[in-house]
Motif scaffolding. Structure first.
Motif, PDB file in Angstrom:
ATOM      1  N   PRO A 149      -6.434  -6.075 -17.150  1.00 19.06           N
ATOM      2  CA  PRO A 149      -7.028  -5.477 -16.145  1.00 19.06           C
ATOM      3  C   PRO A 149      -6.956  -6.293 -15.080  1.00 19.06           C
ATOM      4  O   PRO A 149      -7.012  -5.597 -14.225  1.00 19.06           O
ATOM      5  CB  PRO A 149      -8.323  -4.899 -16.760  1.00 19.06           C
ATOM      6  CG  PRO A 149      -8.287  -5.433 -18.463  1.00 19.06           C
ATOM      7  CD  PRO A 149      -7.410  -6.405 -18.814  1.00 19.06           C
ATOM      8  N   HIS A 150      -8.114  -7.565 -14.574  1.00 14.04           N
ATOM      9  CA  HIS A 150      -8.063  -7.955 -13.424  1.00 14.04           C
ATOM     10  C   HIS A 150      -6.579  -8.302 -13.168  1.00 14.04           C
ATOM     11  O   HIS A 150      -6.069  -8.051 -11.804  1.00 14.04           O
ATOM     12  CB  HIS A 150      -8.492  -9.101 -13.797  1.00 14.04           C
ATOM     13  CG  HIS A 150      -9.769  -9.294 -14.681  1.00 14.04           C
ATOM     14  ND1 HIS A 150     -10.728  -8.108 -13.908  1.00 14.04           N
ATOM     15  CD2 HIS A 150     -10.903  -9.819 -15.837  1.00 14.04           C
ATOM     16  CE1 HIS A 150     -11.700  -8.490 -15.099  1.00 14.04           C
ATOM     17  NE2 HIS A 150     -11.506  -9.526 -15.135  1.00 14.04           N
ATOM     18  N   LEU A 151      -5.626  -8.668 -13.832  1.00 21.05           N
ATOM     19  CA  LEU A 151      -4.071  -8.699 -13.248  1.00 21.05           C
ATOM     20  C   LEU A 151      -3.517  -7.624 -12.635  1.00 21.05           C
ATOM     21  O   LEU A 151      -2.913  -7.239 -11.884  1.00 21.05           O
ATOM     22  CB  LEU A 151      -2.953  -9.151 -14.423  1.00 21.05           C
ATOM     23  CG  LEU A 151      -1.620 -10.645 -13.738  1.00 21.05           C
ATOM     24  CD1 LEU A 151      -2.401 -11.355 -12.442  1.00 21.05           C
ATOM     25  CD2 LEU A 151      -1.015 -10.507 -15.148  1.00 21.05           C
ATOM     26  N   VAL A 152      -4.043  -6.574 -13.728  1.00 22.16           N
ATOM     27  CA  VAL A 152      -3.513  -5.382 -13.127  1.00 22.16           C
ATOM     28  C   VAL A 152      -3.765  -4.697 -11.564  1.00 22.16           C
ATOM     29  O   VAL A 152      -3.088  -4.415 -10.566  1.00 22.16           O
ATOM     30  CB  VAL A 152      -3.054  -3.741 -13.848  1.00 22.16           C
ATOM     31  CG1 VAL A 152      -3.281  -2.568 -13.542  1.00 22.16           C
ATOM     32  CG2 VAL A 152      -2.645  -4.295 -15.274  1.00 22.16           C
ATOM     33  N   VAL A 153      -5.359  -4.960 -11.169  1.00 23.27           N
ATOM     34  CA  VAL A 153      -5.906  -4.603 -10.611  1.00 23.27           C
ATOM     35  C   VAL A 153      -5.975  -4.960  -9.313  1.00 23.27           C
ATOM     36  O   VAL A 153      -5.530  -5.024  -7.902  1.00 23.27           O
ATOM     37  CB  VAL A 153      -7.448  -4.574 -10.389  1.00 23.27           C
ATOM     38  CG1 VAL A 153      -7.743  -4.362  -9.351  1.00 23.27           C
ATOM     39  CG2 VAL A 153      -7.800  -3.680 -11.683  1.00 23.27           C
ATOM     40  N   PHE A 154      -5.150  -6.438  -9.631  1.00 24.49           N
ATOM     41  CA  PHE A 154      -4.826  -7.743  -8.334  1.00 24.49           C
ATOM     42  C   PHE A 154      -3.035  -7.300  -7.753  1.00 24.49           C
ATOM     43  O   PHE A 154      -3.383  -7.401  -6.432  1.00 24.49           O
ATOM     44  CB  PHE A 154      -4.552  -8.857  -8.311  1.00 24.49           C
ATOM     45  CG  PHE A 154      -3.442  -9.911  -7.932  1.00 24.49           C
ATOM     46  CD1 PHE A 154      -4.171 -10.215  -6.500  1.00 24.49           C
ATOM     47  CD2 PHE A 154      -2.720 -10.464  -7.716  1.00 24.49           C
ATOM     48  CE1 PHE A 154      -3.905 -11.417  -5.496  1.00 24.49           C
ATOM     49  CE2 PHE A 154      -2.107 -11.753  -7.070  1.00 24.49           C
ATOM     50  CZ  PHE A 154      -2.505 -11.603  -6.290  1.00 24.49           C
ATOM     51  N   ILE A 155      -2.385  -6.861  -8.728  1.00 24.86           N
ATOM     52  CA  ILE A 155      -1.144  -6.563  -8.696  1.00 24.86           C
ATOM     53  C   ILE A 155      -0.652  -5.406  -7.905  1.00 24.86           C
ATOM     54  O   ILE A 155      -0.034  -5.066  -6.573  1.00 24.86           O
ATOM     55  CB  ILE A 155      -0.225  -6.375  -9.697  1.00 24.86           C
ATOM     56  CG1 ILE A 155       0.367  -7.490 -10.472  1.00 24.86           C
ATOM     57  CG2 ILE A 155       1.280  -6.268  -9.776  1.00 24.86           C
ATOM     58  CD1 ILE A 155       0.640  -8.339 -11.672  1.00 24.86           C
ATOM     59  N   ASN A 156      -1.501  -4.396  -7.818  1.00 26.18           N
ATOM     60  CA  ASN A 156      -2.059  -2.520  -7.516  1.00 26.18           C
ATOM     61  C   ASN A 156      -2.339  -2.811  -6.665  1.00 26.18           C
ATOM     62  O   ASN A 156      -1.460  -2.258  -5.232  1.00 26.18           O
ATOM     63  CB  ASN A 156      -2.507  -2.177  -8.704  1.00 26.18           C
ATOM     64  CG  ASN A 156      -2.978  -0.699  -7.893  1.00 26.18           C
ATOM     65  OD1 ASN A 156      -1.992  -0.081  -7.292  1.00 26.18           O
ATOM     66  ND2 ASN A 156      -4.080  -0.376  -8.381  1.00 26.18           N
ATOM     67  N   PHE A 157      -3.144  -4.073  -5.762  1.00 26.66           N
ATOM     68  CA  PHE A 157      -3.961  -4.076  -4.526  1.00 26.66           C
ATOM     69  C   PHE A 157      -2.980  -4.283  -3.743  1.00 26.66           C
ATOM     70  O   PHE A 157      -2.624  -4.168  -2.415  1.00 26.66           O
ATOM     71  CB  PHE A 157      -4.930  -4.326  -4.664  1.00 26.66           C
ATOM     72  CG  PHE A 157      -5.826  -4.237  -3.400  1.00 26.66           C
ATOM     73  CD1 PHE A 157      -6.793  -3.800  -2.324  1.00 26.66           C
ATOM     74  CD2 PHE A 157      -6.500  -5.551  -2.685  1.00 26.66           C
ATOM     75  CE1 PHE A 157      -6.781  -3.696  -1.400  1.00 26.66           C
ATOM     76  CE2 PHE A 157      -6.523  -5.617  -1.623  1.00 26.66           C
ATOM     77  CZ  PHE A 157      -7.101  -4.981  -0.839  1.00 26.66           C
ATOM     78  N   MET A 158      -2.057  -6.022  -3.744  1.00 25.71           N
ATOM     79  CA  MET A 158      -1.494  -6.603  -3.510  1.00 25.71           C
ATOM     80  C   MET A 158      -0.388  -5.648  -3.239  1.00 25.71           C
ATOM     81  O   MET A 158       0.392  -5.622  -1.728  1.00 25.71           O
ATOM     82  CB  MET A 158      -1.355  -7.642  -4.716  1.00 25.71           C
ATOM     83  CG  MET A 158      -0.314  -8.698  -3.842  1.00 25.71           C
ATOM     84  SD  MET A 158      -1.574 -10.017  -2.404  1.00 25.71           S
ATOM     85  CE  MET A 158      -0.094 -10.356  -1.177  1.00 25.71           C
ATOM     86  N   VAL A 159       0.405  -5.130  -3.492  1.00 23.05           N
ATOM     87  CA  VAL A 159       1.461  -4.381  -3.412  1.00 23.05           C
ATOM     88  C   VAL A 159       1.423  -3.356  -2.500  1.00 23.05           C
ATOM     89  O   VAL A 159       1.796  -2.956  -1.825  1.00 23.05           O
ATOM     90  CB  VAL A 159       2.324  -3.596  -4.762  1.00 23.05           C
ATOM     91  CG1 VAL A 159       3.125  -2.234  -4.889  1.00 23.05           C
ATOM     92  CG2 VAL A 159       2.688  -5.152  -6.078  1.00 23.05           C
TER      93      VAL A 159
END
Length: 306
Positions: free
Chosen positions: A239-249
């Motif tokens: 979940p943390h990784l998905v949230v990070f990738i989402n925000f970064m993109v």
């Protein structure tokens, strides 16, 4: 444009076909705002109400969701008012203030995501040191720095911008941002541009490198251990990784389309300029509410789904 009492007003020209679709835009925006407020508040309540969730990982999740509420409140009320107004104007001082709050939200988001990566890294890679490295005092210090450091960095940028004289009184945006204010100013803006590039660099790359390093180490450790260990690590980290990738993109796309001239349609630019305050605040509570086992159990009990 100049207003009463020597107050300078700016016109936000980012809205597309507002007269034709005013009520459609307003309805969609209001629905998004209500969903963001309700979804984030529900997960925050679950974490606050259950003492077993008063652990660093959940505290950081609560801080991330609180930051989303903070950023949304800085954007949506003014946007809703503009959608129903004949003219979309804002005082320059209010525009600078909105820019500060929106940039603070984005800067704090990266800091909090890094804190969550640090928490998972220590928990999985150095479990015996977890309680000494992620104790209550450290968590409080991280949360303080998550908002204090970006506030100082962005505050300086806003002060530098406030000293510039405006040449244009229109922004082709639907919300204020410091970069557009600098572009609308007269005179030498080299200091502003250099400082903006400096802030952009230190606000993204160190955190990005740290997060990539943390999850790479977690992946390496997980591959060396059993299936159960990998399953547990994946369950807490995904979940943390998905949230990070989402925000970064989203942020990278916004930076690119804002600074590199291109043939991107104006409507797409306008929507893209606020995606970082639409997608993460809307989907993060969903991701954490249904993908984090402990939160999911309490959410299902709250909604009486079990």
């Amino acid at each position: 444009m100049a207003g009463d009492s020597n107050v300078t007003y700016l016109t936000l020209e980012g809205h597309v076909q507002l007269l034709k679709y005013r009520y459609v835009y307003f309805s969609i925006t209001l629905a998004l705002f209500i969903l963001i407020i309700c979804s984030n508040t529900i997960v925050l309540y679950l974490i606050y109400d259950d003492e077993s969730l008063h652990e660093p990982m959940y505290i950081f999740i609560a801080a991330l969701l609180s930051n989303a509420l903070f950023g949304s409140i800085a954007l949506y009320p003014k946007l809703l008012i503009d959608l129903l107004s004949e003219t979309q104007t804002i005082a320059r001082s209010a525009c600078l203030l909105q820019s500060f709050f929106l940039y603070l939200y984005a800067g704090s988001e990266f800091t909090l995501l890094s804190a969550m990566a640090f928490d998972r890294y220590v928990s999985i890679c150095r479990p015996l040191q977890y309680h000494s490295l992620v104790r209550t005092q450290i968590v409080k210090l991280i949360l303080l720095l998550a908002w204090f450091l970006p506030a100082c960095e962005i505050g300086i940028a806003i002060i530098l911008t406030s000293r510039l004289q405006l040449c244009r009184f229109t922004l082709r945006r639907i919300a204020c941002d410091n970069f557009s204010l600098v572009k609308s100013s007269c005179g030498d803006t080299r200091i502003n541009n250099l400082y903006g590039l400096f802030i952009l660099t230190i606000s993204i790359f160190p955190y990005f490198i740290f997060i990539v390093f943390s999850y790479t180490k977690i992946l390496i450790i997980s591959l060396r251990n059993s299936k159960d260990f990998r399953r547990g690590a994946l369950h807490t980290c995904l979940p943390h990784l998905v949230v990070f990738i989402n925000f970064m993109v989203i942020c990278v796309f916004e930076v690119i389309q804002n600074r590199i001239p291109s043939g991107i349609p104006h409507f797409v630019r306008s929507v893209a300029s606020i995606l970082y305050l639409v997608i993460p605040p809307l989907f993060n509570p969903v991701i954490y509410g249904f993908k984090m086992r402990e939160i999911s159990k309490r959410l299902k009990a709250l909604l009486k789904l079990r």
